[in-house]
Design an enzyme around this catalytic site. Structure first.
Site, PDB file in Angstrom:
ATOM      1  N   ASN A 113       1.071  -1.022  -0.443  1.00  0.00           N
ATOM      2  CA  ASN A 113      -0.003  -0.260   0.150  1.00  0.00           C
ATOM      3  C   ASN A 113       0.654   1.301   0.100  1.00  0.00           C
ATOM      4  O   ASN A 113       0.592   2.406  -0.717  1.00  0.00           O
ATOM      5  CB  ASN A 113      -1.000   0.091   0.989  1.00  0.00           C
ATOM      6  CG  ASN A 113      -1.602  -0.915   0.702  1.00  0.00           C
ATOM      7  OD1 ASN A 113      -2.881  -0.026   0.636  1.00  0.00           O
ATOM      8  ND2 ASN A 113      -2.593  -2.131   1.313  1.00  0.00           N
TER       9      ASN A 113
ATOM     10  N   LEU B 125       1.100  -1.341  12.850  1.00  0.00           N
ATOM     11  CA  LEU B 125       0.349  -2.637  13.361  1.00  0.00           C
ATOM     12  C   LEU B 125       0.819  -2.032  15.003  1.00  0.00           C
ATOM     13  O   LEU B 125       0.118  -2.434  15.762  1.00  0.00           O
ATOM     14  CB  LEU B 125       0.914  -4.353  13.289  1.00  0.00           C
ATOM     15  CG  LEU B 125       0.611  -4.937  11.698  1.00  0.00           C
ATOM     16  CD1 LEU B 125       1.673  -6.641  11.710  1.00  0.00           C
ATOM     17  CD2 LEU B 125      -0.447  -4.914  11.477  1.00  0.00           C
TER      18      LEU B 125
ATOM     19  N   ILE C  48      -1.770   3.652  18.125  1.00  0.00           N
ATOM     20  CA  ILE C  48      -0.553   4.850  17.765  1.00  0.00           C
ATOM     21  C   ILE C  48      -0.902   5.741  19.672  1.00  0.00           C
ATOM     22  O   ILE C  48      -2.342   5.151  20.452  1.00  0.00           O
ATOM     23  CB  ILE C  48      -2.066   6.047  16.550  1.00  0.00           C
ATOM     24  CG1 ILE C  48      -1.460   5.138  15.992  1.00  0.00           C
ATOM     25  CG2 ILE C  48      -1.773   6.781  17.537  1.00  0.00           C
ATOM     26  CD1 ILE C  48      -0.071   5.058  14.763  1.00  0.00           C
TER      27      ILE C  48
ATOM     28  N   HIS D  62      -7.628  -0.831   7.072  1.00  0.00           N
ATOM     29  CA  HIS D  62      -7.726  -1.325   7.944  1.00  0.00           C
ATOM     30  C   HIS D  62      -9.035  -3.080   6.343  1.00  0.00           C
ATOM     31  O   HIS D  62      -9.803  -2.188   5.856  1.00  0.00           O
ATOM     32  CB  HIS D  62      -8.893  -1.322   8.785  1.00  0.00           C
ATOM     33  CG  HIS D  62      -9.647  -3.186   9.942  1.00  0.00           C
ATOM     34  ND1 HIS D  62      -8.446  -3.869  10.365  1.00  0.00           N
ATOM     35  CD2 HIS D  62     -10.196  -4.364   9.219  1.00  0.00           C
ATOM     36  CE1 HIS D  62      -8.669  -4.288  10.944  1.00  0.00           C
ATOM     37  NE2 HIS D  62      -9.419  -4.898  10.532  1.00  0.00           N
TER      38      HIS D  62
ATOM     39  N   GLU E   8      -7.473  -1.918  -1.416  1.00  0.00           N
ATOM     40  CA  GLU E   8      -7.031  -1.614  -0.741  1.00  0.00           C
ATOM     41  C   GLU E   8      -5.902  -0.597  -1.930  1.00  0.00           C
ATOM     42  O   GLU E   8      -5.943   0.407  -1.920  1.00  0.00           O
ATOM     43  CB  GLU E   8      -5.914  -2.076   0.403  1.00  0.00           C
ATOM     44  CG  GLU E   8      -6.933  -3.036   1.161  1.00  0.00           C
ATOM     45  CD  GLU E   8      -6.073  -3.132   2.167  1.00  0.00           C
ATOM     46  OE1 GLU E   8      -4.545  -2.581   2.477  1.00  0.00           O
ATOM     47  OE2 GLU E   8      -6.551  -4.079   2.948  1.00  0.00           O
TER      48      GLU E   8
HETATM   49  C1  GAR Z   1      -2.878  -4.527   4.063  1.00  0.00           C
HETATM   50  O1  GAR Z   1      -3.970  -5.512   3.898  1.00  0.00           O
HETATM   51  C2  GAR Z   1      -3.200  -3.936   5.628  1.00  0.00           C
HETATM   52  O2  GAR Z   1      -5.149  -3.134   5.492  1.00  0.00           O
HETATM   53  C3  GAR Z   1      -3.606  -3.888   6.211  1.00  0.00           C
HETATM   54  O3  GAR Z   1      -2.603  -4.415   6.700  1.00  0.00           O
HETATM   55  C4  GAR Z   1      -2.261  -4.964   5.124  1.00  0.00           C
HETATM   56  C5  GAR Z   1      -0.790  -4.127   4.846  1.00  0.00           C
HETATM   57  O4  GAR Z   1      -0.032  -4.784   3.808  1.00  0.00           O
HETATM   58  N1  GAR Z   1      -3.365  -3.882   8.052  1.00  0.00           N
HETATM   59  C6  GAR Z   1      -3.712  -4.135   9.184  1.00  0.00           C
HETATM   60  O5  GAR Z   1      -4.126  -5.415   8.800  1.00  0.00           O
HETATM   61  C7  GAR Z   1      -4.381  -3.341  10.056  1.00  0.00           C
HETATM   62  N2  GAR Z   1      -5.342  -3.909  11.303  1.00  0.00           N
HETATM   63  P1  GAR Z   1       0.837  -4.065   2.988  1.00  0.00           P
HETATM   64  O6  GAR Z   1       2.035  -3.625   3.669  1.00  0.00           O
HETATM   65  O7  GAR Z   1       0.818  -4.414   2.211  1.00  0.00           O
HETATM   66  O8  GAR Z   1       0.534  -2.508   2.851  1.00  0.00           O
END
Ligand code: GAR
Length: 186
Positions: free
Chosen positions: A14, A85, A88, A104, A174
């Site tokens: 992301n 993760l 904050i 999320h 996303e």
């Molecule tokens: C994403 O799917 C995001 O939504 C999730 O971690 C992934 C990160 O992927 N976030 C959570 O679960 C927060 N509770 P990335 O490092 O490839 O962007």
């Protein structure tokens, strides 16, 4: 020019999409990438784009406010959490009121809260035989996944979808929406 920071703990797909989206923008500049892991993939992505990185330790993050000075140094006015993760802390929420968003990988308020991240979310969605799932972009407050919701997008869950299939479909949403929604907010 709006200076933004991306906070990420992991792969950073992301973060990559956000960086690419704003690469040539005259109004938004990704000024800093913050990670709590010194070997996070997102740091390589940032460096490849010439974006400064800052790696933060748990003690510094929770027991000092040193990060605020770093953010100010880079004139950061908005923060996007992208797979970050750690909860904050209050000082950061207060410094960026409605100026910090999280993404999320589910339709909050379902499948949120502590421990609900990454594949845990998609496994829970599968186990519950949900007919659909999706993404939620929300403002960040002091509780996991509880700030006001800015945007949601949905995708169906087919009976034969594995958690990995669900994860892939959700990640596609996303990547499509997160940069656009950040741009809209700014
Ligand atoms: C994403 O799917 C995001 O939504 C999730 O971690 C992934 C990160 O992927 N976030 C959570 O679960 C927060 N509770 P990335 O490092 O490839 O962007």
């Amino acid at each position: 020019m709006h200076h933004i920071a991306i906070f990420a703990s992991g792969t950073g797909s992301n973060a990559r999409k956000i960086i690419e989206y704003f690469q040539d923008s005259p109004v938004v500049q990704v000024a800093l990438v913050v990670s709590n892991k010194k070997d996070a993939g997102v740091l390589d992505i940032a460096k490849a784009h010439g974006i400064p990185v800052y790696v933060i330790g748990r003690q510094s993050f929770y027991e000092t406010e040193d990060l605020l000075a770093v953010l100010q140094q880079h004139r950061v006015e908005f923060i996007a959490l992208a797979g970050f993760l750690w909860l904050i802390p209050a000082y950061l929420v207060r410094a960026y009121p409605r100026r910090m968003v999280n993404i999320h990988p589910a339709l909050l308020p379902k499948y949120g809260g502590k421990g609900m991240y990454g594949m845990h979310v998609h496994e829970a969605v599968r186990a519950a035989d949900e007919p659909e799932t999706g993404i939620t972009i929300h403002y960040v407050n002091e509780h996991y996944d509880e700030g006001d919701i800015v945007f949601q997008a949905r995708c169906p869950v087919a009976p034969h979808d594995t958690p990995a299939d669900i994860a892939r479909n959700v990640l596609t949403l996303e990547h499509l929406y997160y940069p656009q929604i950040i741009a809209q907010i700014l």
